[in-house]
Each structure stands twice: as C-alpha cells, then as structure tokens.
Write a protein that holds these residues in place. Structure first.
Motif, PDB file in Angstrom:
ATOM      1  N   LEU A  71      -9.290   2.000   8.657  1.00 25.74           N
ATOM      2  CA  LEU A  71      -8.401   2.269   7.519  1.00 25.74           C
ATOM      3  C   LEU A  71      -9.117   3.053   6.426  1.00 25.74           C
ATOM      4  N   ILE A  72     -10.364   2.688   6.158  1.00 26.10           N
ATOM      5  CA  ILE A  72     -11.147   3.399   5.136  1.00 26.10           C
ATOM      6  C   ILE A  72     -11.369   4.845   5.561  1.00 26.10           C
ATOM      7  N   PHE A  88       0.801  -1.219   0.000  1.00 24.05           N
ATOM      8  CA  PHE A  88       0.000   0.000   0.000  1.00 24.05           C
ATOM      9  C   PHE A  88       0.842   1.280   0.000  1.00 24.05           C
ATOM     10  N   GLY A 110      -7.436  11.375   4.354  1.00 19.76           N
ATOM     11  CA  GLY A 110      -6.043  11.649   3.991  1.00 19.76           C
ATOM     12  C   GLY A 110      -5.049  11.325   5.088  1.00 19.76           C
ATOM     13  N   GLU A 123      -8.175   6.721   4.989  1.00 17.93           N
ATOM     14  CA  GLU A 123      -7.949   6.979   3.561  1.00 17.93           C
ATOM     15  C   GLU A 123      -8.828   8.131   3.075  1.00 17.93           C
ATOM     16  N   ARG A 124     -10.068   8.158   3.531  1.00 19.04           N
ATOM     17  CA  ARG A 124     -10.995   9.207   3.083  1.00 19.04           C
ATOM     18  C   ARG A 124     -10.612  10.579   3.611  1.00 19.04           C
ATOM     19  N   ARG A 145      -6.013   2.078  -3.204  1.00 17.64           N
ATOM     20  CA  ARG A 145      -6.044   1.610  -1.809  1.00 17.64           C
ATOM     21  C   ARG A 145      -7.469   1.623  -1.275  1.00 17.64           C
ATOM     22  N   LEU A 146      -8.174   2.719  -1.513  1.00 19.12           N
ATOM     23  CA  LEU A 146      -9.543   2.857  -1.014  1.00 19.12           C
ATOM     24  C   LEU A 146     -10.463   1.809  -1.632  1.00 19.12           C
ATOM     25  N   GLY A 191      -2.950   8.710   7.524  1.00 17.63           N
ATOM     26  CA  GLY A 191      -2.374   7.387   7.327  1.00 17.63           C
ATOM     27  C   GLY A 191      -2.748   6.453   8.455  1.00 17.63           C
ATOM     28  N   HIS A 214      -3.802   6.339  -3.855  1.00 14.43           N
ATOM     29  CA  HIS A 214      -4.886   6.519  -2.881  1.00 14.43           C
ATOM     30  C   HIS A 214      -6.195   5.874  -3.338  1.00 14.43           C
ATOM     31  N   THR A 215      -6.618   6.132  -4.572  1.00 22.93           N
ATOM     32  CA  THR A 215      -7.892   5.608  -5.075  1.00 22.93           C
ATOM     33  C   THR A 215      -7.893   4.085  -5.078  1.00 22.93           C
TER      34      THR A 215
END
Length: 189
Positions: free
Chosen positions: A148-149, A86, A155, A152-153, A94-95, A157, A91-92
C-alpha cells in the motif's frame, strides 16, 4: 449488532448514544420517518426510522479529522476505521497513517520475536505454534502495508499493478485476490 467487515463490530448500545452526542454537538441532525414493516398483523404498526445527516459543521469536523495523522490514527482501535475512509482522505495523510501503522506493526513483531526467543524453552508446542501464527499474521500485515505504501508513493491505487514487484507480490491489495488475465480471444463480450 452490525459488522464493518472483519475488523469492527458495532453494537447499537454504543452507536445510538454516540449519534445523540454528535447531534448535541451540532455535527449531525436527525429526522424521523414512519415506515410500515412487513410484520404479522398482530405486530404490524408504524415504526419510526431515524435518519442521520451530517451538518455543515459536521462535514468540516469530518474533513479536519480525516486530515490528522497522529499516533491514534494507526493504533488498532482506529486504523481500520481510518483505512475505510481513505477514499476521502488526502494522499499525504494516507501515506503518514500507513507509515505509522507499519512502524507500529514492526514494533509489535520485534517484541513478539524477542519474547518468543526468550521463552522458547519454557513453552509447549501449542503455545509456540500460537506465537508462530501471531508472527505470520504480523509478517503478512507488513507485506500488505509495504504494498500500500509503495502504491501511495507511485500514485497507484490499491490493487493496481506496480511497475516492479513490491514486497509481498507484484500487485497491491489482498494477496489472495486474483489478478485478471487479459482477454486474448479477440472478442468483445
């Protein structure tokens, strides 16, 4: 055999044929370097160490592979390996992989709940306990994925405190990882 964390065990019997295949496809090159080992004098000698390196084509193939997010990316067989990459995945992607994994775990949890409810009266206490343990593991993975989601949303870590509490706790990361407390002593150690 070597282990990649708690998830994947890799045998040399599967690793080296795979490396040879990658070399035949032009994705890696190998070079040999002789090393003297710290072996007893009867076994001492020179042994060859093979070093593999990605080619330009291999780097391009890896980048393309990391940018994909089809259902195989969140299956049990691939998710842990993809997750370990990862830091070099956009980013996209990973999400999408995290959301796909969450959907897969949710499906598994619902199927497990349905099976447990259907067969409850026919199971002994130990089988029921094993099913409960399985559900607990799925719930824990869902909480971890939710964190984690959310990170990610926003920004942030993994392991970064979120503005508000996420499902499963105020920080993203392993729930048993302690959050460092600020140094209030005023000293610069």
């Amino acid at each position: 055999m070597t282990s990649l964390g708690v998830f994947r065990t890799l045998s040399f019997g599967s690793l080296y044929p795979r490396l040879r295949s990658l070399e035949e496809r032009g994705l890696v090159t190998s070079s040999s370097s002789a090393q003297t080992g710290a072996l007893p004098h009867a076994l001492a000698g020179r042994r060859s160490r093979i070093v593999y390196e990605l080619t330009t084509v291999g780097k391009e193939h890896l980048a393309e592979s990391l940018a994909t997010w089809d259902p195989t990316a969140w299956d049990d067989d691939a998710f842990d390996v993809r997750f370990s990459m990862f830091s070099v995945t956009d980013h996209t992607t990973r999400l999408r992989i995290l959301e796909g994994r969450r959907a897969r775990v949710l499906e598994r949890r619902e199927a497990s709940r349905a099976a447990q409810a259907k067969m409850r009266e026919r199971r002994d206490a130990y089988t029921l306990e094993l099913q409960r343990h399985g559900l607990d593991l799925l719930e824990r993975e869902l909480g971890w994925l939710d964190g984690l989601i959310a990170a990610e949303r926003t920004g942030a870590g993994p392991g970064t405190p979120l503005a508000g509490p996420a499902v499963g706790g105020p920080t993203v990361g392993h729930p048993d990882t302690p959050t460092p407390s600020p140094d209030t002593s005023g000293s610069d150690r």
